[in-house]
Write a protein that holds these residues in place. Sequence first.
Motif, PDB file in Angstrom:
ATOM      1  N   ARG A   1       0.825  -1.207   0.000  1.00 28.18           N
ATOM      2  CA  ARG A   1       0.000   0.000   0.000  1.00 28.18           C
ATOM      3  C   ARG A   1       0.860   1.258   0.000  1.00 28.18           C
ATOM      4  O   ARG A   1       0.610   2.190  -0.780  1.00 28.18           O
ATOM      5  CB  ARG A   1      -0.940   0.005   1.202  1.00 28.18           C
ATOM      6  N   GLU A   2       1.879   1.297   0.846  1.00 25.60           N
ATOM      7  CA  GLU A   2       2.706   2.500   0.920  1.00 25.60           C
ATOM      8  C   GLU A   2       3.503   2.701  -0.355  1.00 25.60           C
ATOM      9  O   GLU A   2       3.621   3.830  -0.856  1.00 25.60           O
ATOM     10  CB  GLU A   2       3.650   2.420   2.123  1.00 25.60           C
ATOM     11  N   ASN A   3       4.055   1.613  -0.910  1.00 22.50           N
ATOM     12  CA  ASN A   3       4.822   1.735  -2.151  1.00 22.50           C
ATOM     13  C   ASN A   3       3.950   2.206  -3.301  1.00 22.50           C
ATOM     14  O   ASN A   3       4.396   2.979  -4.154  1.00 22.50           O
ATOM     15  CB  ASN A   3       5.476   0.401  -2.514  1.00 22.50           C
ATOM     16  N   LEU A   4       2.709   1.736  -3.344  1.00 17.99           N
ATOM     17  CA  LEU A   4       1.830   2.058  -4.467  1.00 17.99           C
ATOM     18  C   LEU A   4       1.106   3.377  -4.286  1.00 17.99           C
ATOM     19  O   LEU A   4       1.003   4.175  -5.229  1.00 17.99           O
ATOM     20  CB  LEU A   4       0.804   0.937  -4.660  1.00 17.99           C
ATOM     21  N   LEU A   5       0.597   3.623  -3.074  1.00 19.63           N
ATOM     22  CA  LEU A   5      -0.288   4.770  -2.848  1.00 19.63           C
ATOM     23  C   LEU A   5       0.360   5.906  -2.066  1.00 19.63           C
ATOM     24  O   LEU A   5      -0.198   7.007  -2.017  1.00 19.63           O
ATOM     25  CB  LEU A   5      -1.551   4.314  -2.105  1.00 19.63           C
ATOM     26  N   GLY A   6       1.505   5.628  -1.431  1.00 16.37           N
ATOM     27  CA  GLY A   6       2.130   6.638  -0.592  1.00 16.37           C
ATOM     28  C   GLY A   6       1.733   6.474   0.858  1.00 16.37           C
ATOM     29  O   GLY A   6       0.748   5.798   1.187  1.00 16.37           O
ATOM     30  N   ALA A   7       2.497   7.103   1.738  1.00 16.82           N
ATOM     31  CA  ALA A   7       2.292   6.923   3.177  1.00 16.82           C
ATOM     32  C   ALA A   7       1.010   7.577   3.678  1.00 16.82           C
ATOM     33  O   ALA A   7       0.471   7.166   4.707  1.00 16.82           O
ATOM     34  CB  ALA A   7       3.500   7.487   3.935  1.00 16.82           C
ATOM     35  N   ASP A   8       0.528   8.588   2.974  1.00 13.56           N
ATOM     36  CA  ASP A   8      -0.641   9.340   3.441  1.00 13.56           C
ATOM     37  C   ASP A   8      -1.805   9.229   2.459  1.00 13.56           C
ATOM     38  O   ASP A   8      -2.483  10.220   2.163  1.00 13.56           O
ATOM     39  CB  ASP A   8      -0.271  10.811   3.650  1.00 13.56           C
ATOM     40  N   ALA A   9      -2.042   8.023   1.972  1.00 15.00           N
ATOM     41  CA  ALA A   9      -3.103   7.826   0.985  1.00 15.00           C
ATOM     42  C   ALA A   9      -4.466   8.178   1.568  1.00 15.00           C
ATOM     43  O   ALA A   9      -4.775   7.850   2.721  1.00 15.00           O
ATOM     44  CB  ALA A   9      -3.097   6.379   0.502  1.00 15.00           C
TER      45      ALA A   9
END
Length: 265
Positions: free
Chosen positions: A169-177
């Motif tokens: 999730r973090e790699n794809l959407l970023g830490a603050d999705a």
Amino acid sequence: MIDLTQTIPLWDGAAPHAAQGREEEMPHLIPFIQPGSDSAVIVCPGGGYGFLADHEGAPIAELLNRAGISAFVLKYRVAPHQQPAPLSDGQRAIRHVRAHADQYGIDPSKIAVLGFSAGGHLTAMLGTAYDPGQPDHEDPVERASSRPDRIILCYPVITMGHYGHAGSRENLLGADASEALITAYSAEKQVKADAPPAFLWHTSEDGLVPAENSLRFALALAEHGIPYELHVFEKGSHGLGLADDMPAVRVWADLCLTWLKNQGW
């Protein structure tokens, strides 16, 4: 003509949605054409959207070749690239194979996608986020549909919410999705009535990507009347690939090939 001994770039120029300073990275396909095959499977290795696992690429394409099926391994973009780059790469790969089906000897209605882990998430998204193509586009590839005809999900990441894989999730959407982005990339929430039939397998011992991911997607397919086949094996950790050292799990490949044959592949 396409040189089938070489990797196949998906775009002639810079790929769309390139990460800053990484424009030179070009997503591509590695062809594994099986003479006499009229069907193909595009293989998406896993790796948490941070890398691409070798054991989930070429060995799978070679397995498909031995079964008489052509294959392509997709080298899609991973971190620091974020959404929508991987999905764009996957959609382009399907369009490319379909647009060049005659050169590959492939029926354009027999193009499946198979993915592991995060590559399974990409595959599930390809099976929910597709379009018929743009008939008037100047690029012939963009005129082709991006809908896969079948999808195969191997211990897939499905949701970006609870039970999801935080690293993917973090790699794809970023830490603050945002919640909207998390929902948009939770594949179980995006299934449509015309989604392609699916084959799924997981292990109930998977502690990295829980089997609930596959179960949720299967339930979403069932709610829309989409045919699917689901296998959950009791033993086995995440990332098994062909699972050659686990006889009870490695049967997934035979089950999958039988399913593909029954689908006309």
